[in-house]
Design an enzyme around this catalytic site. Sequence first.
Site, PDB file in Angstrom:
ATOM      1  N   THR A  42       4.115 -14.014 -43.600  1.00  0.00           N
ATOM      2  CA  THR A  42       3.921 -12.573 -43.798  1.00  0.00           C
ATOM      3  C   THR A  42       5.120 -11.932 -44.464  1.00  0.00           C
ATOM      4  O   THR A  42       4.981 -10.921 -45.159  1.00  0.00           O
ATOM      5  CB  THR A  42       3.623 -11.914 -42.434  1.00  0.00           C
ATOM      6  OG1 THR A  42       2.369 -12.409 -41.984  1.00  0.00           O
ATOM      7  CG2 THR A  42       3.558 -10.404 -42.514  1.00  0.00           C
ATOM      8  N   SER A  94       1.687 -19.792 -42.456  1.00  0.00           N
ATOM      9  CA  SER A  94       2.259 -20.875 -41.633  1.00  0.00           C
ATOM     10  C   SER A  94       1.206 -21.646 -40.847  1.00  0.00           C
ATOM     11  O   SER A  94       1.510 -22.685 -40.265  1.00  0.00           O
ATOM     12  CB  SER A  94       3.353 -20.347 -40.705  1.00  0.00           C
ATOM     13  OG  SER A  94       2.819 -19.629 -39.629  1.00  0.00           O
ATOM     14  N   THR A 153       5.126 -16.351 -38.962  1.00  0.00           N
ATOM     15  CA  THR A 153       5.459 -16.277 -37.532  1.00  0.00           C
ATOM     16  C   THR A 153       4.515 -17.097 -36.647  1.00  0.00           C
ATOM     17  O   THR A 153       4.877 -17.442 -35.529  1.00  0.00           O
ATOM     18  CB  THR A 153       5.420 -14.812 -37.038  1.00  0.00           C
ATOM     19  OG1 THR A 153       4.098 -14.300 -37.215  1.00  0.00           O
ATOM     20  CG2 THR A 153       6.421 -13.955 -37.771  1.00  0.00           C
ATOM     21  N   ASP A 154       3.310 -17.404 -37.155  1.00  0.00           N
ATOM     22  CA  ASP A 154       2.327 -18.058 -36.278  1.00  0.00           C
ATOM     23  C   ASP A 154       2.796 -19.430 -35.786  1.00  0.00           C
ATOM     24  O   ASP A 154       2.490 -19.819 -34.653  1.00  0.00           O
ATOM     25  CB  ASP A 154       0.984 -18.201 -37.003  1.00  0.00           C
ATOM     26  CG  ASP A 154       0.266 -16.867 -37.131  1.00  0.00           C
ATOM     27  OD1 ASP A 154       0.707 -15.893 -36.488  1.00  0.00           O
ATOM     28  OD2 ASP A 154      -0.729 -16.795 -37.881  1.00  0.00           O
TER      29      ASP A 154
HETATM   30  N1  ASP Z   1      -0.381 -15.731 -40.510  1.00  0.00           N
HETATM   31  C1  ASP Z   1       0.991 -15.416 -40.817  1.00  0.00           C
HETATM   32  C2  ASP Z   1       1.768 -16.710 -40.916  1.00  0.00           C
HETATM   33  O1  ASP Z   1       2.059 -17.282 -39.900  1.00  0.00           O
HETATM   34  C3  ASP Z   1       1.548 -14.545 -39.771  1.00  0.00           C
HETATM   35  C4  ASP Z   1       2.977 -14.135 -39.985  1.00  0.00           C
HETATM   36  O2  ASP Z   1       3.743 -14.680 -40.751  1.00  0.00           O
HETATM   37  O3  ASP Z   1       3.393 -13.178 -39.268  1.00  0.00           O
HETATM   38  O4  ASP Z   1       2.056 -17.146 -42.007  1.00  0.00           O
END
Ligand code: ASP
Length: 251
Positions: A12, A58, A91-92
């Site tokens: 993100t 991710s 973040t995932d």
């Molecule tokens: N779906 C995103 C990822 O993990 C969520 C994020 O980065 O906050 O790439």
Amino acid sequence: MKNIIIVATGGTIAGSGKVGKATNYQAGKINIKEIIDSIPMINEVANLKAIQLFNVDSNEMNEEHWIILANKINDLASQKNVDGIVVTHGTDTLDETAYFLNLTINTYKPVVLTGAMRPASATSADGPINLYQAVCLASCDDALGHGVMAVFSSTIYSGRDIQKISNFKTDAFDQKDFGCLGYMQDHEVHFFSKTFKKHTLQSLFSSQNYNDLPAVGIAYYYAGASHEILYSLALNHQGIILTGSGSGNYS
Ligand code: ASP
């Protein structure tokens, strides 16, 4: 000034969508150079070089990405003129990558993961401050020897214990019972604790070269769970972890 390399993998922090909105965006769209250019003062913290290793959500990360990333970090860290490494990540699965790297990287130089909960196009995007503080931490002498760390929402976490705990707040991570390693205020780094768990050069895994990893599946037990899932996982996995209820119980 320290020489810091930013290894970008997507997420993100590199996301883009409707201007001003924090939802319905696409992760892994924006190039790391563009993100760096949007952060005031970051070039006054360190001499920066950026490498766009991947640009994915991710949830696309897997063991192959991990091995490529670990090899890249080990290669960079072995270079005399590199003082620290920052990894931008979705973040995932940031906590999973941090845990893996904490055990497989063979350097005491600072390696710091960060990301964002809001895409670059959102109001008050959190990526720029997180990346700025990650670069400050990677440039800090006190950061040597802590193992792989993550910086998020002005908090310094150990790669071993960090966990994603919110799917919408910018303060999205925690270390639960183990406490964080410290905090950031603007560019200032404040450490309060240190992990006693083995990591990086002390870890058994950091002296090995991996070309691939065994497939291990995870099955969750819940009241009434069918054992069929274990047969299904056994077909194409070399190991299965059964996360039981309570202290690891299952029917
Ligand atoms: N779906 C995103 C990822 O993990 C969520 C994020 O980065 O906050 O790439």
